[in-house]
Design a protein around this motif. Structure first.
Motif, short mmCIF file in Angstrom:
data_model
loop_
_atom_site.label_atom_id
_atom_site.label_comp_id
_atom_site.label_asym_id
_atom_site.label_seq_id
_atom_site.Cartn_x
_atom_site.Cartn_y
_atom_site.Cartn_z
N VAL A 64 4.44 12.49 -2.60
CA VAL A 64 3.49 11.62 -3.30
C VAL A 64 2.15 12.35 -3.34
O VAL A 64 1.42 12.36 -2.35
CB VAL A 64 3.33 10.25 -2.60
CG1 VAL A 64 2.36 9.37 -3.38
CG2 VAL A 64 4.68 9.56 -2.44
N PRO A 65 1.84 13.01 -4.45
CA PRO A 65 0.56 13.72 -4.55
C PRO A 65 -0.61 12.76 -4.37
O PRO A 65 -0.61 11.65 -4.91
CB PRO A 65 0.58 14.30 -5.96
CG PRO A 65 2.03 14.37 -6.33
CD PRO A 65 2.65 13.18 -5.66
N CYS A 66 -1.59 13.20 -3.58
CA CYS A 66 -2.74 12.36 -3.28
C CYS A 66 -4.00 13.23 -3.24
O CYS A 66 -4.00 14.30 -2.63
CB CYS A 66 -2.53 11.68 -1.93
SG CYS A 66 -3.92 10.64 -1.42
N ALA A 98 -1.12 9.26 -6.39
CA ALA A 98 -1.46 7.92 -5.92
C ALA A 98 -2.42 8.00 -4.75
O ALA A 98 -2.50 9.02 -4.07
CB ALA A 98 -0.19 7.18 -5.48
N GLU A 99 -3.11 6.92 -4.51
CA GLU A 99 -3.93 6.79 -3.31
C GLU A 99 -3.07 6.20 -2.21
O GLU A 99 -2.14 5.43 -2.47
CB GLU A 99 -5.16 5.93 -3.59
CG GLU A 99 -6.12 6.62 -4.54
CD GLU A 99 -7.46 5.93 -4.65
OE1 GLU A 99 -7.75 4.99 -3.88
OE2 GLU A 99 -8.23 6.35 -5.53
N ASP A 103 -8.39 -0.02 -0.91
CA ASP A 103 -8.04 -1.10 -1.83
C ASP A 103 -7.15 -0.65 -2.98
O ASP A 103 -6.43 -1.45 -3.56
CB ASP A 103 -9.30 -1.74 -2.41
CG ASP A 103 -10.12 -2.48 -1.35
OD1 ASP A 103 -9.55 -2.83 -0.29
OD2 ASP A 103 -11.33 -2.70 -1.59
N SER A 104 -7.19 0.64 -3.33
CA SER A 104 -6.38 1.16 -4.44
C SER A 104 -5.11 1.86 -3.96
O SER A 104 -4.46 2.55 -4.74
CB SER A 104 -7.21 2.13 -5.28
OG SER A 104 -8.30 1.45 -5.86
N ALA A 105 -4.76 1.69 -2.70
CA ALA A 105 -3.56 2.34 -2.17
C ALA A 105 -2.33 1.86 -2.93
O ALA A 105 -2.22 0.69 -3.30
CB ALA A 105 -3.40 2.03 -0.68
N HIS A 106 -1.41 2.80 -3.15
CA HIS A 106 -0.13 2.43 -3.76
C HIS A 106 0.51 1.33 -2.90
O HIS A 106 0.41 1.37 -1.67
CB HIS A 106 0.79 3.66 -3.82
CG HIS A 106 2.03 3.40 -4.59
ND1 HIS A 106 3.09 2.70 -4.06
CD2 HIS A 106 2.37 3.70 -5.86
CE1 HIS A 106 4.04 2.60 -4.97
NE2 HIS A 106 3.63 3.20 -6.07
N PRO A 107 1.18 0.37 -3.51
CA PRO A 107 1.78 -0.73 -2.74
C PRO A 107 2.71 -0.27 -1.62
O PRO A 107 2.77 -0.93 -0.57
CB PRO A 107 2.54 -1.53 -3.80
CG PRO A 107 1.77 -1.28 -5.07
CD PRO A 107 1.31 0.15 -4.97
N ILE A 108 3.42 0.84 -1.78
CA ILE A 108 4.28 1.32 -0.68
C ILE A 108 3.41 1.70 0.51
O ILE A 108 3.70 1.33 1.65
CB ILE A 108 5.15 2.51 -1.13
CG1 ILE A 108 6.24 2.02 -2.08
CG2 ILE A 108 5.76 3.23 0.08
CD1 ILE A 108 7.10 3.12 -2.68
#
Length: 159
Positions: A64-66, A98-99, A103-108
Protein backbone atom coordinates in the motif's frame (compact mmCIF):
# COMPACT_ATOMS: atom_id res chain seq x y z
CA UNK A 1 -14.82 -2.84 13.71
CA UNK A 2 -15.43 -6.55 13.44
CA UNK A 3 -12.95 -8.86 11.78
CA UNK A 4 -15.52 -9.61 9.09
CA UNK A 5 -15.71 -5.91 8.29
CA UNK A 6 -11.90 -5.67 8.13
CA UNK A 7 -11.80 -8.54 5.68
CA UNK A 8 -14.49 -7.08 3.44
CA UNK A 9 -13.42 -3.41 3.29
CA UNK A 10 -12.98 -2.30 -0.30
CA UNK A 11 -9.39 -1.79 -1.45
CA UNK A 12 -8.56 -0.05 -4.72
CA UNK A 13 -5.60 -1.51 -6.53
CA UNK A 14 -3.29 0.82 -8.41
CA UNK A 15 -4.81 -0.27 -11.73
CA UNK A 16 -8.20 1.04 -10.59
CA UNK A 17 -9.83 -2.31 -9.83
CA UNK A 18 -11.59 -2.79 -6.50
CA UNK A 19 -11.14 -5.84 -4.30
CA UNK A 20 -11.00 -6.89 -0.64
CA UNK A 21 -8.40 -8.66 1.46
CA UNK A 22 -10.55 -11.79 1.29
CA UNK A 23 -10.58 -11.47 -2.49
CA UNK A 24 -6.79 -11.28 -2.67
CA UNK A 25 -5.64 -14.34 -0.77
CA UNK A 26 -6.64 -17.90 -0.15
CA UNK A 27 -5.34 -18.00 3.44
CA UNK A 28 -3.48 -14.82 4.50
CA UNK A 29 -2.40 -11.33 3.46
CA UNK A 30 0.76 -9.54 4.49
CA UNK A 31 -0.31 -5.90 4.23
CA UNK A 32 2.62 -3.47 4.04
CA UNK A 33 2.61 0.32 3.71
CA UNK A 34 5.41 0.93 1.21
CA UNK A 35 7.42 3.85 -0.17
CA UNK A 36 9.91 4.12 -3.02
CA UNK A 37 12.32 6.58 -1.40
CA UNK A 38 12.63 5.14 2.11
CA UNK A 39 15.58 3.59 3.88
CA UNK A 40 13.50 0.39 4.08
CA UNK A 41 12.71 0.32 0.33
CA UNK A 42 15.20 -2.52 -0.18
CA UNK A 43 12.67 -4.73 1.65
CA UNK A 44 10.80 -4.97 -1.65
CA UNK A 45 13.26 -7.75 -2.61
CA UNK A 46 12.42 -9.83 0.45
CA UNK A 47 8.69 -9.06 0.15
CA UNK A 48 8.74 -10.36 -3.43
CA UNK A 49 10.69 -13.45 -2.35
CA UNK A 50 8.17 -14.11 0.44
CA UNK A 51 5.28 -13.66 -1.99
CA UNK A 52 6.87 -16.05 -4.50
CA UNK A 53 7.71 -18.66 -1.87
CA UNK A 54 4.30 -18.74 -0.19
CA UNK A 55 1.72 -17.68 -2.76
CA UNK A 56 1.16 -21.30 -3.78
CA UNK A 57 0.24 -22.00 -0.16
CA UNK A 58 -2.24 -19.12 0.06
CA UNK A 59 -0.27 -15.99 1.03
CA UNK A 60 -0.52 -12.71 -0.85
CA UNK A 61 1.73 -9.76 -0.09
CA UNK A 62 -0.06 -6.45 -0.70
CA UNK A 63 1.85 -3.18 -0.90
CA UNK A 64 0.00 0.00 0.00
CA UNK A 65 1.99 3.01 -1.23
CA UNK A 66 1.90 5.84 1.30
CA UNK A 67 3.37 9.35 1.13
CA UNK A 68 2.65 10.28 4.77
CA UNK A 69 6.14 9.69 6.12
CA UNK A 70 8.68 12.21 4.89
CA UNK A 71 7.05 12.46 1.45
CA UNK A 72 8.86 9.26 0.46
CA UNK A 73 6.25 8.05 -2.05
CA UNK A 74 5.61 11.07 -4.29
CA UNK A 75 5.06 9.19 -7.57
CA UNK A 76 1.93 8.47 -9.54
CA UNK A 77 0.43 4.98 -9.64
CA UNK A 78 2.22 4.29 -12.93
CA UNK A 79 5.57 5.57 -11.60
CA UNK A 80 5.26 3.44 -8.47
CA UNK A 81 4.51 0.26 -10.44
CA UNK A 82 7.34 0.95 -12.89
CA UNK A 83 9.80 1.57 -10.04
CA UNK A 84 8.78 -1.59 -8.17
CA UNK A 85 8.86 -3.86 -11.22
CA UNK A 86 12.07 -2.43 -12.72
CA UNK A 87 14.10 -2.31 -9.51
CA UNK A 88 12.70 -5.22 -7.50
CA UNK A 89 10.72 -7.43 -9.90
CA UNK A 90 7.57 -6.94 -7.83
CA UNK A 91 4.67 -9.13 -8.94
CA UNK A 92 2.52 -8.87 -5.80
CA UNK A 93 -0.48 -6.52 -5.85
CA UNK A 94 0.03 -2.83 -5.19
CA UNK A 95 -2.90 -0.81 -3.92
CA UNK A 96 -3.69 2.74 -4.86
CA UNK A 97 -1.70 5.26 -2.82
CA UNK A 98 -3.38 5.78 0.55
CA UNK A 99 -2.92 7.38 3.92
CA UNK A 100 -2.49 5.06 6.89
CA UNK A 101 -2.93 7.49 9.80
CA UNK A 102 -5.24 10.33 10.69
CA UNK A 103 -8.68 11.39 9.59
CA UNK A 104 -7.96 10.47 5.95
CA UNK A 105 -6.58 7.00 6.71
CA UNK A 106 -7.77 4.24 4.41
CA UNK A 107 -10.61 2.35 6.13
CA UNK A 108 -8.47 -0.81 6.42
CA UNK A 109 -5.78 1.11 8.29
CA UNK A 110 -8.38 2.98 10.35
CA UNK A 111 -9.68 -0.44 11.44
CA UNK A 112 -6.18 -1.82 12.05
CA UNK A 113 -5.14 1.10 14.23
CA UNK A 114 -8.50 1.84 15.85
CA UNK A 115 -9.62 0.85 19.34
CA UNK A 116 -6.43 2.01 21.02
CA UNK A 117 -3.93 0.33 18.70
CA UNK A 118 -0.77 2.29 17.98
CA UNK A 119 -0.76 4.36 14.81
CA UNK A 120 1.58 3.39 11.99
CA UNK A 121 5.02 4.74 12.90
CA UNK A 122 6.80 4.60 9.54
CA UNK A 123 6.91 3.01 6.08
CA UNK A 124 7.09 -0.78 5.77
CA UNK A 125 5.06 -1.69 8.85
CA UNK A 126 3.53 -5.08 8.24
CA UNK A 127 0.22 -6.69 9.26
CA UNK A 128 -0.32 -10.42 8.80
CA UNK A 129 -4.06 -10.92 8.38
CA UNK A 130 -5.68 -14.33 8.15
CA UNK A 131 -8.31 -15.12 5.52
CA UNK A 132 -11.07 -14.69 8.08
CA UNK A 133 -9.91 -11.13 8.80
CA UNK A 134 -8.04 -11.70 12.05
CA UNK A 135 -4.82 -9.75 12.58
CA UNK A 136 -2.39 -12.49 13.50
CA UNK A 137 0.69 -10.29 13.88
CA UNK A 138 2.03 -6.79 13.42
CA UNK A 139 5.67 -6.14 12.58
CA UNK A 140 7.64 -2.89 12.83
CA UNK A 141 9.44 -1.44 9.83
CA UNK A 142 12.82 -2.78 10.90
CA UNK A 143 11.53 -6.38 10.93
CA UNK A 144 12.50 -7.67 7.51
CA UNK A 145 10.21 -9.96 5.51
CA UNK A 146 12.80 -12.75 5.74
CA UNK A 147 13.24 -12.45 9.52
CA UNK A 148 12.67 -15.69 11.46
CA UNK A 149 9.76 -14.25 13.46
CA UNK A 150 7.90 -13.02 10.37
CA UNK A 151 8.50 -16.24 8.43
CA UNK A 152 7.32 -18.29 11.45
CA UNK A 153 4.13 -16.20 11.64
CA UNK A 154 3.48 -16.72 7.93
CA UNK A 155 4.01 -20.47 8.31
CA UNK A 156 1.55 -20.51 11.20
CA UNK A 157 -1.06 -18.51 9.26
CA UNK A 158 -0.89 -20.93 6.34
CA UNK A 159 -1.48 -24.09 8.37
Amino acid sequence: MTTQTLNTISLALNDGTETTLAGLAEKAVLLVNVASQCGFTAQYDALEALHEKYRGRGLTVVGVPCNQFGGQEPGSAEEIVEFCRKNFGVTFPLAAKAEVNGDSAHPIYAALTGSGAEPIKWNFEKFLITHDGVVQDRFASAVTPDSPELVAAVESALQ
